[in-house]
Design a protein around this motif. Structure first.
Motif, PDB file in Angstrom:
ATOM      1  N   CYS A  48       0.815  -1.222   0.000  1.00  0.00           N
ATOM      2  CA  CYS A  48       0.000   0.000   0.000  1.00  0.00           C
ATOM      3  C   CYS A  48       0.838   1.256   0.000  1.00  0.00           C
ATOM      4  O   CYS A  48       0.324   2.345  -0.233  1.00  0.00           O
ATOM      5  CB  CYS A  48      -0.976  -0.004   1.179  1.00  0.00           C
ATOM      6  N   ARG A  49       2.126   1.135   0.267  1.00  0.00           N
ATOM      7  CA  ARG A  49       2.991   2.296   0.299  1.00  0.00           C
ATOM      8  C   ARG A  49       3.664   2.575  -1.050  1.00  0.00           C
ATOM      9  O   ARG A  49       4.457   3.498  -1.169  1.00  0.00           O
ATOM     10  CB  ARG A  49       4.072   2.131   1.374  1.00  0.00           C
ATOM     11  N   GLU A  58      -2.223  10.977  -3.486  1.00  0.00           N
ATOM     12  CA  GLU A  58      -2.092  10.029  -2.392  1.00  0.00           C
ATOM     13  C   GLU A  58      -1.422  10.670  -1.190  1.00  0.00           C
ATOM     14  O   GLU A  58      -1.789  10.420  -0.058  1.00  0.00           O
ATOM     15  CB  GLU A  58      -1.284   8.813  -2.851  1.00  0.00           C
ATOM     16  N   ALA A  59      -0.412  11.522  -1.460  1.00  0.00           N
ATOM     17  CA  ALA A  59       0.269  12.197  -0.357  1.00  0.00           C
ATOM     18  C   ALA A  59      -0.699  13.075   0.405  1.00  0.00           C
ATOM     19  O   ALA A  59      -0.708  13.107   1.625  1.00  0.00           O
ATOM     20  CB  ALA A  59       1.440  13.012  -0.894  1.00  0.00           C
ATOM     21  N   ASP A  61      -3.862  12.651   0.594  1.00  0.00           N
ATOM     22  CA  ASP A  61      -4.771  11.771   1.310  1.00  0.00           C
ATOM     23  C   ASP A  61      -4.123  11.251   2.601  1.00  0.00           C
ATOM     24  O   ASP A  61      -4.772  11.153   3.645  1.00  0.00           O
ATOM     25  CB  ASP A  61      -5.167  10.603   0.410  1.00  0.00           C
ATOM     26  N   ARG A  62      -2.845  10.973   2.562  1.00  0.00           N
ATOM     27  CA  ARG A  62      -2.136  10.461   3.738  1.00  0.00           C
ATOM     28  C   ARG A  62      -2.059  11.491   4.848  1.00  0.00           C
ATOM     29  O   ARG A  62      -1.953  11.141   6.020  1.00  0.00           O
ATOM     30  CB  ARG A  62      -0.720  10.024   3.344  1.00  0.00           C
ATOM     31  N   ARG A  65      -4.554  10.925   7.571  1.00  0.00           N
ATOM     32  CA  ARG A  65      -4.619   9.652   8.276  1.00  0.00           C
ATOM     33  C   ARG A  65      -4.043   9.781   9.684  1.00  0.00           C
ATOM     34  O   ARG A  65      -3.160  10.587   9.926  1.00  0.00           O
ATOM     35  CB  ARG A  65      -3.849   8.573   7.507  1.00  0.00           C
ATOM     36  N   PRO A  67      -2.998   6.761  11.797  1.00  0.00           N
ATOM     37  CA  PRO A  67      -2.945   5.311  12.013  1.00  0.00           C
ATOM     38  C   PRO A  67      -2.720   4.898  13.455  1.00  0.00           C
ATOM     39  O   PRO A  67      -3.088   3.798  13.851  1.00  0.00           O
ATOM     40  CB  PRO A  67      -1.775   4.871  11.126  1.00  0.00           C
ATOM     41  N   PHE A 312      -0.734  14.726  10.542  1.00  0.00           N
ATOM     42  CA  PHE A 312      -0.487  13.363  11.021  1.00  0.00           C
ATOM     43  C   PHE A 312       0.490  13.322  12.190  1.00  0.00           C
ATOM     44  O   PHE A 312       0.631  12.296  12.858  1.00  0.00           O
ATOM     45  CB  PHE A 312       0.077  12.501   9.879  1.00  0.00           C
ATOM     46  N   SER A 356       4.778   7.407  10.375  1.00  0.00           N
ATOM     47  CA  SER A 356       3.355   7.500  10.046  1.00  0.00           C
ATOM     48  C   SER A 356       3.057   7.965   8.633  1.00  0.00           C
ATOM     49  O   SER A 356       1.925   7.806   8.164  1.00  0.00           O
ATOM     50  CB  SER A 356       2.651   8.468  11.024  1.00  0.00           C
ATOM     51  N   PHE A 357       4.021   8.545   7.951  1.00  0.00           N
ATOM     52  CA  PHE A 357       3.691   9.179   6.674  1.00  0.00           C
ATOM     53  C   PHE A 357       4.483   8.652   5.492  1.00  0.00           C
ATOM     54  O   PHE A 357       3.920   8.168   4.518  1.00  0.00           O
ATOM     55  CB  PHE A 357       3.891  10.698   6.787  1.00  0.00           C
ATOM     56  N   THR A 359       6.733   6.968   2.512  1.00  0.00           N
ATOM     57  CA  THR A 359       7.034   5.663   1.921  1.00  0.00           C
ATOM     58  C   THR A 359       8.531   5.411   2.067  1.00  0.00           C
ATOM     59  O   THR A 359       9.298   6.348   2.351  1.00  0.00           O
ATOM     60  CB  THR A 359       6.680   5.647   0.436  1.00  0.00           C
TER      61      THR A 359
END
Length: 601
Positions: A48-49, A58-59, A61-62, A65, A67, A312, A356-357, A359
């Motif tokens: 997923c990363r 995607e960044a 969107d992250r 998050r 988690p 995050f 947490s963020f 990749t």
């Protein structure tokens, strides 16, 4: 109250251009033996990363998050507008003058204590330390300790001997534990008649080093005995025993308990009116300074816009300030306190970016950019790191800006200190990046020793040990920075203690999401044991590390000033508080708010 550092930081932050003129904060918003499901979670995380062509989307969107279910800050901009900081200058002047009068009287009291009993003298010094008044009487206490060290204690009871042993070891005197031999029975019990004697022996024994068998026996006996007696005790002694069973007195942070201890001392039969008045006034003056420092650090944190730019990341400004206050609370250490608060917040941001963020690819690039700009201290070009997500570019810029702020606060003769701070920062991110690779490869180090080669450094305590020297006065020299850069034994023990504490308290929670293997995973792998055994062994390892730390405190392998080593000892003490029963920093709603209210309001 010394406020020079506060004034320069305040002016400096107000003068940083448009970004620093915004004074309003935004509203607050490691396992049984490794299972296949644990491995699957890591493989899923790796998949997923992967960065796709829609990377920027995607960044973004992250960013939203969470988690690890981090709590939002409960403080917001509270300390920008705290009414306590508006105390009248006339009132502050009166308190300052009265403190100076009382200091003279209490200094006489310390001198006169030479004619009192040994127990009375020991109690006086211990009281001053627990009321956080000892920094006002360093010379007088040092003179008294020399005389106390030479005292003949053969005919004293266990409580007096234990207090003598505790106080001298606390100040670096390596007195022999053989003084307790006469109190030891053949069956391993001790001749302790009262809970107070048990408590004093329990606390004293926690200054033990490896091989001091009698102190190990003392801890086992007193711990068991105190637990049995506690349900039948009430009042301040019961509270003191409960606190000691959670964290022994040698590992507790004085400033965190000073206000509570003032109330306790007020009820004691041996209470001295002058000491009590001095404690109350001095605490009030320190509290006013802490509120000013919190205003400065809150303004800095608000200007960083972390809440909106890196949502995050953990928003823990006030908790970070509380944490670092335990390193040095004295008013003369204001500059160091502010710098430490800046840097631990930076370390937290970095930790969350890697954890947490980012990749793996982004973390690799981020590490390279940090090394380029932080280590070389090159001028930051916002367009340079265009291959990183915007929030990671932003973080680098804010780190550079903060380090420039710190540099601006140092006189020319001390600017060399920034090189050491930058070097430790780069070392930290390199090891964070190694952990990312371990996580993505589902790699579990084969032994505790292999694990700690990386994870002891990702505790960030080596960075904090260096930072604690950056803001100090001339007691910290270039030789001191060269010394701390070698990762001396006392700093290594600090890093290991925090890593083991962290892993013990966060293991179950970290199973909820993909996470780097902990020391407990490595122990289970190394010895093929279940989680319950691993946890107990890690606790034992932590206690052995404390013995090694104590050994370095009592017989340091260097000629650094005791004041400097005390800072590192205090930093280690704060770790026990922050990881007592839970991760009280990340999940801070249970313990920190009440402590913050007690000290700062």
């Amino acid at each position: 109250m010394q406020s020079g550092a506060i004034t320069t930081f305040s002016h400096g932050l107000r003068a940083r251009g448009n970004r620093s003129c915004r004074l309003l904060a935004r509203p607050a918003e490691r396992r049984p033996c490794l299972s296949t499901s644990w491995q699957r979670r890591h493989r899923a995380a790796l998949q997923c990363r992967q960065v796709s062509a829609e990377r920027q989307y995607e960044a973004d969107d992250r960013l939203n998050r969470n988690p690890y279910d981090f709590y939002a800050s409960v403080w917001g901009d509270f300390f920008l507008h705290h009414p306590g900081s508006a105390a009248s200058s006339q009132q502050q002047t009166w308190m300052t003058e009265r403190v100076e009068e009382l200091k003279k009287e209490v200094a006489k009291l310390i001198a006169v204590s030479a004619t009192c009993s040994l127990l009375e003298r020991l109690n006086l010094i211990c009281t001053l330390e627990r009321l956080c008044l000892d920094y006002l009487f360093e010379t007088e206490i040092d003179v008294a300790l020399v005389e106390i060290h030479s005292a003949n204690i053969n005919d004293y009871d266990l409580h007096t001997v234990a207090l003598w042993f505790y106080l001298l070891r606390k100040h670096g005197y390596k007195v022999s534990p053989d003084v307790f031999e006469k109190f030891l029975n053949n069956d391993g019990t001790f001749v302790a008649k009262t809970p107070r004697e048990l408590l004093s022996l329990y606390n004293a024994a926690h200054f033990s080093t490896r091989g001091e068998i009698i102190l190990g026996k003392a801890i086992c006996f007193t711990k068991r005995s105190l637990k049995l007696k506690l349900p039948y005790l009430v009042g301040s002694l019961a509270r003191e025993i409960q606190c000691a069973l959670e964290i022994p007195l040698p590992r507790r942070v004085a400033i965190y308990e000073a206000k509570i201890y003032i109330s306790t001392y007020e009820e004691e039969d041996t209470m001295n009116e002058m000491v009590l008045e001095l404690a109350k006034l001095n605490f009030n003056l320190m509290q006013l300074q802490y509120q000013q420092e919190l205003e400065i650090t809150t303004r800095w944190w608000t200007d960083l816009e972390i809440h909106s730019k890196l949502p995050f990341a953990r928003d823990r400004l006030v908790e970070c300030y509380l944490w670092m206050l335990g390193v040095y609370y004295e008013p003369s250490c204001s500059r160091g306190q502010i710098i430490l608060t800046f840097v631990i917040n930076i370390a937290t941001i970095l930790d969350d970016i890697y954890d947490s963020f980012g990749t793996p690819e982004e973390c690799e690039l981020f590490t390279q950019w940090i090394e380029r700009f932080v280590l070389l201290f090159s001028a930051w070009d916002p367009k340079a790191a265009h291959d990183l997500p915007e929030c990671m570019e932003y973080a680098i810029g804010r780190i550079m800006e903060t380090y420039q702020t710190i540099d601006n606060e140092l006189p020319q003769k001390d600017k060399y200190r920034m090189t050491y701070l930058r070097n430790f920062t780069v070392d930290l991110v390199k090891n964070y990046n190694k952990e990312v690779k371990m996580r993505e490869e589902s790699y579990v180090p084969k032994s505790i020793e292999e694990h700690l080669q990386i994870s002891a450094r990702t505790s960030a305590c080596h960075l904090l040990a260096c930072t604690s020297l950056v803001g100090m006065d001339d007691v910290a020299t270039k030789d001191s920075f060269d010394w701390v850069s070698t990762m001396p034994e006392i700093v290594q023990r600090l890093c290991i203690i925090i890593r083991l504490l962290d892993d013990i308290m966060t293991y179950e929670r970290e199973q909820m999401t993909p996470h780097v293997a902990s020391t407990m995973d490595s122990y289970m792998k190394q010895y093929n044991v279940p989680i319950q055994t691993a946890r107990e062994k890690i606790r034992e390892l932590k206690e052995e590390s404390w013995k090694d730390f104590n050994a370095q405190w009592l017989e340091p392998d260097n000629d650094q000033p005791r004041k400097l080593l005390k800072v590192i000892f205090n930093l280690t003490r704060t770790m026990e508080f922050m990881y007592n029963k839970d991760d009280n920093f990340t999940y801070c709603r249970n313990k920190c708010p009440s402590m913050i209210i007690s000290i700062f309001q």
